[in-house]
Enzyme design. Structure first.
Site, PDB file in Angstrom:
ATOM      1  NE  ARG A 132       0.073   0.139 -52.416  1.00 28.80           N
ATOM      2  CZ  ARG A 132       1.263   0.481 -51.922  1.00 28.80           C
ATOM      3  NH1 ARG A 132       2.055   0.855 -52.970  1.00 28.80           N
ATOM      4  NH2 ARG A 132       1.570   0.140 -50.660  1.00 28.80           N
ATOM      5  CG  ASP A 133       4.204  -2.107 -51.819  1.00 23.73           C
ATOM      6  OD1 ASP A 133       4.811  -1.771 -53.102  1.00 23.73           O
ATOM      7  OD2 ASP A 133       4.588  -2.426 -50.748  1.00 23.73           O
ATOM      8  CG  HIS A 148       4.628  -1.763 -45.756  1.00 17.94           C
ATOM      9  ND1 HIS A 148       3.544  -1.835 -46.703  1.00 17.94           N
ATOM     10  CD2 HIS A 148       5.673  -1.844 -46.750  1.00 17.94           C
ATOM     11  CE1 HIS A 148       3.925  -1.840 -47.949  1.00 17.94           C
ATOM     12  NE2 HIS A 148       4.833  -1.679 -47.981  1.00 17.94           N
ATOM     13  CG  HIS A 171       9.533  -3.420 -49.175  1.00 18.50           C
ATOM     14  ND1 HIS A 171       9.313  -3.581 -50.452  1.00 18.50           N
ATOM     15  CD2 HIS A 171       8.481  -2.776 -48.497  1.00 18.50           C
ATOM     16  CE1 HIS A 171       8.217  -2.890 -50.853  1.00 18.50           C
ATOM     17  NE2 HIS A 171       7.656  -2.325 -49.762  1.00 18.50           N
ATOM     18  CB  CYS A 206      11.749  -4.032 -60.835  1.00 19.58           C
ATOM     19  SG  CYS A 206      12.024  -4.470 -62.471  1.00 19.58           S
ATOM     20  CG  ASN A 220       5.303  -5.613 -50.153  1.00 22.70           C
ATOM     21  OD1 ASN A 220       5.346  -5.442 -51.336  1.00 22.70           O
ATOM     22  ND2 ASN A 220       5.036  -4.513 -49.353  1.00 22.70           N
TER      23      ASN A 220
END
Lengths: 320, 320
Positions: B21-22, B213, B215, B246, B255
């Protein structure tokens, strides 16, 4: 913020940049001497208090550092940053003293097979050389520090017994070498090993003053720093931009990145005396000069309060 | 080894992979549905106990995930891994329930401007939607979890007051949503913020069960995990290979990397129930399928006891 520093972290840390030596010794492209000088002077200007600027090894073995004396001659000494160089033997020590180094770093590997591969000689021979260099340093009034390579694992032998680290540290200390760095040569350190080794050394060789030198080969370099900080270790070696390893060789990753380390420390409430903005600008300039993407993350992302405009971020947003 | 686990770390951690998903929601190239299915089934086979497999958002807003129901239909459910999906509103929740999801994840941003940019609505509206979805979940017998985006900082507003996190967590808890993840949407988390936020939440909203969570935007993702582990947090979200962000946009890093996280945990003596070798093989396979270098370090270096031959390492050795 309700707390000013991460619980258990020391108030102040000494960040040692080893990029000009450890980072550039295996760099695949020629790096002009003036680029090295600008890097070192930039690091000093940013407030880095100690730098490993070069290595007085055989120019045949490490042609990348054959300009050692030339680099040293053009460094800004007015700021009082401590300049160190790696010396493998008495010949190198004599050259380093002649070139006017502030302190010399002797080294050997904790594992026999890595020492053989690295300097083509036994650990015993390396320890004898260290003792000789310690005497030369004493006569010249120049401090000598000791590095222990493969202190968290050996690429040939695997795990390295903590007794071997204690043995080398004790031998160093017996030669009067008390500032000792544990080198994570090929990125095998883990927080558990850091915790275990620091505690064992503090107990077995209490006169040793330990520094930690990590590579980010397996992504846990700054987690190892975290473990070290909780053990009260206050000197860490890193390289600007994370320069190091070999960009062509997958698996050979460089040192932990100096500006990412400083970011972690400052954001954790630990003082370094370093100007983080100057350091980041220098890292970006260096990346341009070296002409290859460097592994440092701050180079790409900037500091955390570098705010964005909405349309700049939307497409990259995590949506959670 | 004299200790079996890093002091203060929990015995067991639940690693949640959010890569499908992420990681893939902003991927620049089209990813075939069968590749996603193979990734998810590979993660399950490696023992990942919980996965965020997709997002039931508008296919117009996130075309990368328009195959949500198709992916979900072909996942191996026999191993009992918990499959979650992000749902932004009641319409998405209805689709997720219809598709047979195990649990739904609602989300909003702690900062108003990021919530506006992300979902084009206020935090109050998002909280109302969350409450509605919580009711839908209760009726359908499907658990609902809550994510708080920009929980460690907002790319538009900068620092986010801890009171805003507490407010959202309390609102979630009041709607019956007790499993809450703090999302470091743009990589602004630091160990100090982790320590502060976890402690404040434990005190102010004791019924909340917190996940983290992160990054790795600024290189300190695993250092933040370290801080969380010391606070007793036992659920962490990561993505296979560190997929995400990206690749074209400097600054938009993904992540934290699942296999690097698992490496850190296992080497720290923390159990996860995950087969690290299978996970690493899957990450390498995925990198090949996606056709771009992924940020994970273990992909490049392999595990620490992957021993080398002398001539393979010598040129890359740190010499200290």
């Amino acid at each position: 913020m309700s707390h000013h520093r991460v619980q258990g972290f020391p108030e102040h840390v000494r960040v040692v940049d080893v990029g000009p030596r450890d980072g550039l010794q295996a760099w695949p492209d020629p790096v002009p001497t003036e680029t090295k000088i600008a890097m070192v002077n930039g690091l000093i200007d940013a407030g880095i208090p100690q730098l490993e600027v070069t290595s007085f090894v055989s120019p045949r073995a490490v042609p990348q550092l054959s300009d050692a004396a030339e680099v040293l001659a053009q460094i800004d000494r007015s700021r009082g940053a401590e300049l160190t160089a790696l010396v493998p033997n008495a010949k190198g020590a004599a050259r380093a003293i002649e070139a006017g180094i502030d302190a010399m770093v002797v080294f050997l590997s904790a594992s026999e097979s890595h020492n053989q591969a690295n300097v083509n000689g036994s650990r015993a021979r390396s320890l004898a050389a260290a003792a000789e260099i310690a005497r030369m340093g004493e006569q010249a009034g120049i401090p000598v520090y000791g590095a222990i390579a493969t202190a968290f694992g050996c690429p040939f032998e695997g795990n390295v017994p903590v007794a071997d680290i204690v043995h080398v540290a004790q031998a160093y200390a017996d030669s009067g070498i008390r500032k000792i760095s544990l080198g994570d040569t090929t990125g095998m350190a883990t927080p558990l090993l850091v915790q275990e080794r620091c505690r064992n050394l503090a107990e077995a060789v209490p006169e040793a003053d330990i520094a930690l030198h990590f590579h980010n080969t397996r992504g846990v370099g700054l987690a190892c720093v975290y473990a070290g900080l909780l053990e009260g270790i206050t000197r860490y070696e890193a390289s600007l931009g994370g320069i190091g390893g070999c960009p062509f060789a997958p698996g050979a990753t460089g040192n932990i990145c100096t500006e990412d380390l400083v970011y972690l420390l400052h954001e954790s409430g630990v003082e370094t005396g370093i100007d983080a903005d100057k350091l980041l600008s220098l890292a970006r300039w260096t990346e341009t000069q070296l002409g290859r993407a460097l592994p440092g993350q701050l180079i790409k992302a900037g500091p955390r309060l570098h705010l964005r405009q909405r349309d700049e971020v939307r497409s990259a947003s995590g949506r959670a």
